[in-house]
Scaffold this active site. Structure first.
Site, PDB file in Angstrom:
ATOM      1  N   LYS A  91       0.810  -1.256   0.085  1.00  0.00           N
ATOM      2  CA  LYS A  91      -0.131   0.003  -0.010  1.00  0.00           C
ATOM      3  C   LYS A  91       0.928   1.198   0.022  1.00  0.00           C
ATOM      4  O   LYS A  91       0.524   2.222  -0.326  1.00  0.00           O
ATOM      5  CB  LYS A  91      -1.020  -0.069   1.028  1.00  0.00           C
ATOM      6  CG  LYS A  91      -1.991  -1.119   1.167  1.00  0.00           C
ATOM      7  CD  LYS A  91      -3.179  -0.980   0.215  1.00  0.00           C
ATOM      8  CE  LYS A  91      -3.947  -1.969   0.372  1.00  0.00           C
ATOM      9  NZ  LYS A  91      -5.285  -1.913  -0.706  1.00  0.00           N
ATOM     10  N   GLU A 113      -9.739   5.869   3.430  1.00  0.00           N
ATOM     11  CA  GLU A 113     -10.676   4.524   3.822  1.00  0.00           C
ATOM     12  C   GLU A 113      -9.695   3.544   3.838  1.00  0.00           C
ATOM     13  O   GLU A 113      -8.546   3.476   3.318  1.00  0.00           O
ATOM     14  CB  GLU A 113     -11.605   4.097   2.867  1.00  0.00           C
ATOM     15  CG  GLU A 113     -11.172   3.243   1.618  1.00  0.00           C
ATOM     16  CD  GLU A 113     -10.273   3.714   0.708  1.00  0.00           C
ATOM     17  OE1 GLU A 113     -10.022   4.823   0.564  1.00  0.00           O
ATOM     18  OE2 GLU A 113      -9.203   2.757   0.229  1.00  0.00           O
ATOM     19  N   SER A 379       1.606  -9.871  -0.739  1.00  0.00           N
ATOM     20  CA  SER A 379       1.116  -8.426  -0.834  1.00  0.00           C
ATOM     21  C   SER A 379       1.543  -7.651   0.594  1.00  0.00           C
ATOM     22  O   SER A 379       1.765  -6.466   0.726  1.00  0.00           O
ATOM     23  CB  SER A 379      -0.309  -8.215  -1.039  1.00  0.00           C
ATOM     24  OG  SER A 379      -1.103  -8.783  -0.310  1.00  0.00           O
TER      25      SER A 379
HETATM   26  C1  PLP Z   1      -1.615  -6.850   2.808  1.00  0.00           C
HETATM   27  C2  PLP Z   1      -2.949  -6.780   1.654  1.00  0.00           C
HETATM   28  N1  PLP Z   1      -2.960  -7.362   0.399  1.00  0.00           N
HETATM   29  C3  PLP Z   1      -3.976  -7.160  -0.118  1.00  0.00           C
HETATM   30  C4  PLP Z   1      -5.082  -5.985  -0.078  1.00  0.00           C
HETATM   31  C5  PLP Z   1      -6.315  -5.962  -0.958  1.00  0.00           C
HETATM   32  O1  PLP Z   1      -6.246  -4.689  -1.681  1.00  0.00           O
HETATM   33  P1  PLP Z   1      -5.752  -4.749  -3.209  1.00  0.00           P
HETATM   34  O2  PLP Z   1      -6.453  -5.546  -3.867  1.00  0.00           O
HETATM   35  O3  PLP Z   1      -6.039  -3.199  -3.427  1.00  0.00           O
HETATM   36  O4  PLP Z   1      -4.165  -5.040  -3.308  1.00  0.00           O
HETATM   37  C6  PLP Z   1      -4.842  -5.594   1.221  1.00  0.00           C
HETATM   38  C7  PLP Z   1      -6.075  -4.446   1.559  1.00  0.00           C
HETATM   39  O5  PLP Z   1      -6.029  -4.067   2.540  1.00  0.00           O
HETATM   40  C8  PLP Z   1      -3.721  -5.800   1.893  1.00  0.00           C
HETATM   41  O6  PLP Z   1      -3.713  -5.090   3.226  1.00  0.00           O
END
Ligand code: PLP
Length: 398
Positions: A91, A113, A379
């Protein structure tokens, strides 16, 4: 002509996208539309953005060859380690870019948000860095299940506003942030945390996350002697880590795209957040996309064990990838994600975020060839999910 999956000039991906906003936000969104590409391509912006990604976030994030996981699934698995970024997830790539843009647009007040709290923490972090006021909207359910992140945001100086409408998760937090924006259009910049919202947000967030696939290209060339994988795998809430992972490969059809959305307790259980499987065309948070809704068009409350995937919409980019069959999409249920999280932890010593664990859940559903090169984006890290993991451990080990 070669087909393209990038946004068109009107802000659409095929039929999906656009900007469906109240009149009061029209000039804000128009202004952003006119400004974002000029700023994002400006040399001075790029210098500051790249420097912060390197020295503050710690990029490039490693592309790690996961030996034991590769043996387990009979292919070459690389993990793109966004979990190692400052603040623990992808993020921050986006919030750094958007705060630099907000500053250049003369805005003084930042709103955001958040679901899992990762975007909230990333926003509060860059606001501390840039000395900007920060207000984060978060559903009360998420405030409770991700309370460490709430404490971090507060320590960073942000005001966290718990939202008590709907099922008190990400959709409701986003509604409240949009309401705030409508009341303060002149001085406020809304940092959206995913590839959702009205155009130009989905494209802007995808561009700011595209550093992920830019690095994958370079790192794969070094490690494999070719700059593309056979498969790219990522989880999808709104879609930002997936968009960043695929950005530079989106029109390269040698690369197969595989996405994981949250199946919750199963797509037929009534407790799911699998928007691509369950959604129909609708409008949510300013974008025309797939939306989980009932026959009267009322939004259905989503459910997932993972706060970051608990959203009844999906980025228009991803809706189009699924519609055009450019991406294969799996719904990964809570228990499958938990199992995958424990597997990665025990095999590679990496505790992933619950969201990323949904992407890992795909390994159990696919067959690969030994020479296949597979890149999966981790992620985020699992610190925020420890309570859920500890509570689940007994069920999983049975
Ligand atoms: C670690 C992590 N991965 C994935 C996501 C999902 O979001 P996005 O689809 O925008 O990557 C989030 C959302 O809060 C997250 O904290």
């Amino acid at each position: 002509m070669k087909r393209t999956f990038q946004v068109n000039e009107e802000g659409y991906y095929g039929e999906f996208g656009g900007a469906y906003i109240p009149e009061i936000l029209h000039s804000c969104v128009e202004n952003l539309k006119k400004t974002y590409l000029t700023v994002l391509e400006d040399e001075d912006f790029l210098r500051e953005y790249d420097q912060l990604l390197k020295d503050y976030v710690g990029r490039p994030s490693p592309l790690y060859f996961a030996r034991r996981l590769s043996e387990q699934y009979g292919c070459k698995i690389y993990l793109k380690r966004e979990d190692l970024n400052h603040t623990g997830a992808h993020k921050i790539n986006n919030t750094i870019g958007q705060i630099l843009l907000a500053k250049r647009m003369g805005k003084t007040r930042i709103i955001a948000e958040t679901g899992a709290g990762q975007h909230g923490v990333a926003t509060a972090t860059v606001c501390a860095l840039m000395n900007m006021q920060c207000i984060v909207y978060m559903g009360k359910t998420d405030v409770e299940r991700q309370h460490i992140n709430v404490q971090k945001m507060q320590m960073l100086g942000a005001t966290v506003c718990p939202v008590t409408s709907g099922n008190m998760t990400l959709k409701d937090a986003t509604n409240e942030a949009i309401r705030d924006w409508c009341c303060h259009p002149a001085d406020t910049y809304y940092i959206i945390g995913s590839t959702v919202g009205p155009h130009p947000y989905p494209d802007m967030v995808a561009r700011l996350q595209s550093v992920i696939s830019k690095e994958i290209k370079k790192q794969l060339a070094e490690k494999e002697g070719r700059d593309y994988p056979d498969y790219l795998i990522a989880c999808v809430g709104g879609g930002s880590n997936a968009a960043g992972t695929i950005y530079h490969y989106i029109d390269d059809e040698r690369v197969k795209i595989v996405l994981a959305e949250a199946g919750g307790k199963g797509i037929d259980s009534g407790l799911s957040a699998a928007t691509i499987q369950l959604g129909r065309m609708g409008i949510i948070h300013g974008s025309k996309t797939l939306v989980m809704q009932d026959e009267d068009g009322q939004i259905q409350e989503p459910y997932s064990i993972s706060a970051g995937l608990d959203y009844p919409g999906i980025g228009p980019l991803h809706a189009n990838l699924a519609r055009e069959k450019r991406a294969t999409v799996f719904a990964i249920n809570d228990d499958e994600a938990l199992r995958a999280a424990f597997e990665l932890t025990r095999m590679e010593g990496i505790i992933p975020a619950l969201e990323s664990a949904h992407a890992l859940g795909i390994f159990g559903k696919m067959k690969f060839k030994p020479e296949d090169v597979v890149v999966l984006t981790v992620s985020g890290r699992g610190d925020k999910d420890m309570e859920t993991y500890i509570n689940a451990e007994n069920t999983i080990s049975q």
